[in-house]
Design a protein around this motif. Structure first.
Motif, PDB file in Angstrom:
ATOM      1  N   TYR A  44      -1.711  54.493 -19.161  1.00 44.53           N
ATOM      2  CA  TYR A  44      -0.489  53.359 -19.105  1.00 44.53           C
ATOM      3  C   TYR A  44      -1.191  52.238 -18.640  1.00 44.53           C
ATOM      4  O   TYR A  44      -2.039  52.434 -17.662  1.00 44.53           O
ATOM      5  CB  TYR A  44       0.273  54.021 -17.975  1.00 44.53           C
ATOM      6  CG  TYR A  44       1.794  53.506 -18.167  1.00 44.53           C
ATOM      7  CD1 TYR A  44       2.577  53.109 -18.302  1.00 44.53           C
ATOM      8  CD2 TYR A  44       2.057  52.216 -16.923  1.00 44.53           C
ATOM      9  CE1 TYR A  44       3.725  52.838 -18.248  1.00 44.53           C
ATOM     10  CE2 TYR A  44       2.959  51.386 -16.701  1.00 44.53           C
ATOM     11  CZ  TYR A  44       3.804  51.465 -17.471  1.00 44.53           C
ATOM     12  OH  TYR A  44       4.500  50.818 -17.503  1.00 44.53           O
ATOM     13  N   THR A  45      -0.328  51.518 -19.029  1.00 41.52           N
ATOM     14  CA  THR A  45      -1.351  49.954 -18.954  1.00 41.52           C
ATOM     15  C   THR A  45       0.381  49.016 -18.586  1.00 41.52           C
ATOM     16  O   THR A  45       1.427  49.667 -19.099  1.00 41.52           O
ATOM     17  CB  THR A  45      -2.278  49.578 -20.080  1.00 41.52           C
ATOM     18  OG1 THR A  45      -1.415  48.642 -21.138  1.00 41.52           O
ATOM     19  CG2 THR A  45      -3.486  50.150 -19.815  1.00 41.52           C
ATOM     20  N   GLY A  46       0.130  47.949 -18.400  1.00 44.99           N
ATOM     21  CA  GLY A  46       1.072  46.940 -18.275  1.00 44.99           C
ATOM     22  C   GLY A  46       2.029  46.352 -20.291  1.00 44.99           C
ATOM     23  O   GLY A  46       2.826  46.263 -19.949  1.00 44.99           O
ATOM     24  N   LYS A  47       1.130  46.426 -20.946  1.00 38.62           N
ATOM     25  CA  LYS A  47       1.417  46.243 -21.943  1.00 38.62           C
ATOM     26  C   LYS A  47       2.517  47.745 -22.702  1.00 38.62           C
ATOM     27  O   LYS A  47       3.135  47.875 -23.559  1.00 38.62           O
ATOM     28  CB  LYS A  47       0.035  46.739 -23.154  1.00 38.62           C
ATOM     29  CG  LYS A  47      -0.311  45.207 -23.288  1.00 38.62           C
ATOM     30  CD  LYS A  47      -1.274  44.984 -23.958  1.00 38.62           C
ATOM     31  CE  LYS A  47      -2.348  43.444 -24.088  1.00 38.62           C
ATOM     32  NZ  LYS A  47      -3.772  43.846 -24.671  1.00 38.62           N
ATOM     33  N   ARG A  49       5.024  48.873 -20.584  1.00 39.84           N
ATOM     34  CA  ARG A  49       6.416  48.746 -20.232  1.00 39.84           C
ATOM     35  C   ARG A  49       7.142  47.561 -21.613  1.00 39.84           C
ATOM     36  O   ARG A  49       7.947  48.268 -21.512  1.00 39.84           O
ATOM     37  CB  ARG A  49       5.906  48.338 -18.887  1.00 39.84           C
ATOM     38  CG  ARG A  49       7.281  47.730 -18.812  1.00 39.84           C
ATOM     39  CD  ARG A  49       6.966  47.128 -17.013  1.00 39.84           C
ATOM     40  NE  ARG A  49       8.632  46.827 -16.334  1.00 39.84           N
ATOM     41  CZ  ARG A  49       8.519  45.639 -15.830  1.00 39.84           C
ATOM     42  NH1 ARG A  49       7.110  45.086 -15.294  1.00 39.84           N
ATOM     43  NH2 ARG A  49       9.633  45.640 -15.382  1.00 39.84           N
ATOM     44  N   ILE A  50       5.932  46.718 -22.097  1.00 40.69           N
ATOM     45  CA  ILE A  50       6.219  45.430 -22.778  1.00 40.69           C
ATOM     46  C   ILE A  50       6.909  46.353 -24.455  1.00 40.69           C
ATOM     47  O   ILE A  50       8.236  46.572 -24.777  1.00 40.69           O
ATOM     48  CB  ILE A  50       5.796  44.390 -23.217  1.00 40.69           C
ATOM     49  CG1 ILE A  50       6.044  43.732 -21.651  1.00 40.69           C
ATOM     50  CG2 ILE A  50       6.466  43.910 -24.484  1.00 40.69           C
ATOM     51  CD1 ILE A  50       4.335  43.365 -22.223  1.00 40.69           C
ATOM     52  N   ARG A  51       6.061  47.512 -24.812  1.00 41.67           N
ATOM     53  CA  ARG A  51       6.246  48.136 -26.083  1.00 41.67           C
ATOM     54  C   ARG A  51       7.668  49.141 -24.984  1.00 41.67           C
ATOM     55  O   ARG A  51       8.012  48.967 -26.664  1.00 41.67           O
ATOM     56  CB  ARG A  51       5.004  48.699 -26.150  1.00 41.67           C
ATOM     57  CG  ARG A  51       4.461  49.717 -27.457  1.00 41.67           C
ATOM     58  CD  ARG A  51       3.417  50.110 -27.907  1.00 41.67           C
ATOM     59  NE  ARG A  51       3.293  51.434 -27.009  1.00 41.67           N
ATOM     60  CZ  ARG A  51       2.465  51.720 -25.948  1.00 41.67           C
ATOM     61  NH1 ARG A  51       1.111  50.791 -25.764  1.00 41.67           N
ATOM     62  NH2 ARG A  51       1.660  51.818 -25.760  1.00 41.67           N
ATOM     63  N   TYR A  52       7.917  49.715 -24.692  1.00 40.32           N
ATOM     64  CA  TYR A  52       8.907  50.967 -24.733  1.00 40.32           C
ATOM     65  C   TYR A  52      10.048  49.903 -24.385  1.00 40.32           C
ATOM     66  O   TYR A  52      11.447  50.323 -24.929  1.00 40.32           O
ATOM     67  CB  TYR A  52       9.064  51.464 -23.050  1.00 40.32           C
ATOM     68  CG  TYR A  52       7.509  52.519 -22.969  1.00 40.32           C
ATOM     69  CD1 TYR A  52       6.973  53.231 -24.558  1.00 40.32           C
ATOM     70  CD2 TYR A  52       7.009  52.701 -22.172  1.00 40.32           C
ATOM     71  CE1 TYR A  52       5.882  54.433 -24.173  1.00 40.32           C
ATOM     72  CE2 TYR A  52       5.207  53.757 -21.681  1.00 40.32           C
ATOM     73  CZ  TYR A  52       5.205  54.133 -23.496  1.00 40.32           C
ATOM     74  OH  TYR A  52       4.588  55.312 -23.652  1.00 40.32           O
ATOM     75  N   HIS A  53       9.903  48.151 -23.786  1.00 39.65           N
ATOM     76  CA  HIS A  53      11.131  47.795 -24.199  1.00 39.65           C
ATOM     77  C   HIS A  53      11.300  47.624 -25.342  1.00 39.65           C
ATOM     78  O   HIS A  53      12.940  47.272 -25.424  1.00 39.65           O
ATOM     79  CB  HIS A  53      11.094  46.611 -23.352  1.00 39.65           C
ATOM     80  CG  HIS A  53      11.393  46.440 -21.236  1.00 39.65           C
ATOM     81  ND1 HIS A  53      12.755  46.705 -20.766  1.00 39.65           N
ATOM     82  CD2 HIS A  53      10.657  46.355 -20.276  1.00 39.65           C
ATOM     83  CE1 HIS A  53      12.074  47.245 -19.538  1.00 39.65           C
ATOM     84  NE2 HIS A  53      11.395  47.081 -19.786  1.00 39.65           N
ATOM     85  N   VAL A  54      10.852  46.941 -25.745  1.00 38.21           N
ATOM     86  CA  VAL A  54      11.216  47.204 -27.624  1.00 38.21           C
ATOM     87  C   VAL A  54      11.530  48.141 -28.102  1.00 38.21           C
ATOM     88  O   VAL A  54      12.183  47.871 -29.056  1.00 38.21           O
ATOM     89  CB  VAL A  54       9.268  46.721 -28.400  1.00 38.21           C
ATOM     90  CG1 VAL A  54       9.652  46.517 -29.482  1.00 38.21           C
ATOM     91  CG2 VAL A  54       9.679  44.826 -27.613  1.00 38.21           C
ATOM     92  N   ARG A  55      10.966  49.539 -27.920  1.00 40.90           N
ATOM     93  CA  ARG A  55      11.463  50.342 -28.565  1.00 40.90           C
ATOM     94  C   ARG A  55      12.868  51.122 -28.390  1.00 40.90           C
ATOM     95  O   ARG A  55      13.170  51.205 -29.005  1.00 40.90           O
ATOM     96  CB  ARG A  55       9.919  51.587 -27.584  1.00 40.90           C
ATOM     97  CG  ARG A  55      10.330  52.619 -29.041  1.00 40.90           C
ATOM     98  CD  ARG A  55      10.631  53.028 -29.997  1.00 40.90           C
ATOM     99  NE  ARG A  55      10.370  54.417 -30.402  1.00 40.90           N
ATOM    100  CZ  ARG A  55       9.770  54.666 -31.295  1.00 40.90           C
ATOM    101  NH1 ARG A  55       8.512  54.183 -31.327  1.00 40.90           N
ATOM    102  NH2 ARG A  55      10.011  56.100 -31.699  1.00 40.90           N
ATOM    103  N   ALA A  56      13.311  50.824 -26.847  1.00 42.48           N
ATOM    104  CA  ALA A  56      14.584  50.473 -26.253  1.00 42.48           C
ATOM    105  C   ALA A  56      15.896  50.012 -27.513  1.00 42.48           C
ATOM    106  O   ALA A  56      16.808  50.690 -28.182  1.00 42.48           O
ATOM    107  CB  ALA A  56      14.903  50.323 -25.440  1.00 42.48           C
ATOM    108  N   VAL A  57      14.938  48.521 -27.201  1.00 43.25           N
ATOM    109  CA  VAL A  57      16.059  48.089 -28.602  1.00 43.25           C
ATOM    110  C   VAL A  57      15.647  48.761 -29.950  1.00 43.25           C
ATOM    111  O   VAL A  57      17.096  48.520 -30.096  1.00 43.25           O
ATOM    112  CB  VAL A  57      15.486  46.362 -27.755  1.00 43.25           C
ATOM    113  CG1 VAL A  57      16.396  45.234 -28.941  1.00 43.25           C
ATOM    114  CG2 VAL A  57      15.635  46.273 -26.554  1.00 43.25           C
TER     115      VAL A  57
END
Length: 118
Positions: A44-47, A49-57
Motif C-alpha cells: 500500500y502506498t499514498g498513490k 489512496r488516490i487510485r481508490y478514490h478515482v475507482r469509487a467515482v
C-alpha cells in the motif's frame, strides 16, 4: 422512540441515484478486496489512496451508464436485475470501458485505448 432508517439516512433513492449507489457499492467491494491484498503484501502506498478514490467515482459512473444503456426489458435482465448489473459495472469498470472502447472503435475505425483506467 427508536430512530428509523429514513431519519438516519434521509437520502431518497430515485431511478437515477439507485444505479449510482449500486455502482459505488460494487466499486467499494473491489477497493476493499484490493486494499486487503495490498495490506497483506505490504504494498500500500499514498498513490493507492488516490487510485481508490478515482475507482469509487468511476464505479458510480459505470453504474449510471448501465442504467442508460440497458433497457428494463432486455434479455440480459431476465437473469440479472438492473441493480446487480450496476453493482457488477462498479466492481469491474475496466470491462465496461473496454466494451465502450470497442463500440466506439467499430464506428470510428480507430484502435481501442490500451490505457488502464485505475
Amino acid at each position: 422512540q427508536f430512530p428509523t432508517y429514513k431519519n438516519l439516512y434521509p437520502v431518497q433513492t430515485t431511478p437515477t441515484t439507485s444505479p449510482l449507489l449500486y455502482g459505488l457499492l460494487g466499486a467499494w467491494t473491489y477497493i476493499l478486496r484490493s486494499l486487503s491484498s495490498e495490506i497483506r503484501n505490504l504494498t500500500y502506498t499514498g498513490k493507492s489512496r488516490i487510485r481508490y478514490h478515482v475507482r469509487a467515482v468511476l464505479g458510480m459512473l459505470c453504474g449510471l451508464a448501465i442504467a442508460w444503456f440497458v433497457q428494463p426489458g432486455a434479455a440480459i435482465l431476465k437473469s440479472l436485475s438492473s441493480f446487480a448489473l450496476a453493482f457488477l459495472a462498479g466492481y469491474s469498470v475496466e470491462i465496461l470501458f473496454a466494451v465502450m472502447d470497442r463500440f466506439v472503435g467499430a464506428f470510428s475505425g480507430r484502435e481501442p485505448a490500451q490505457n488502464k483506467t485505475t
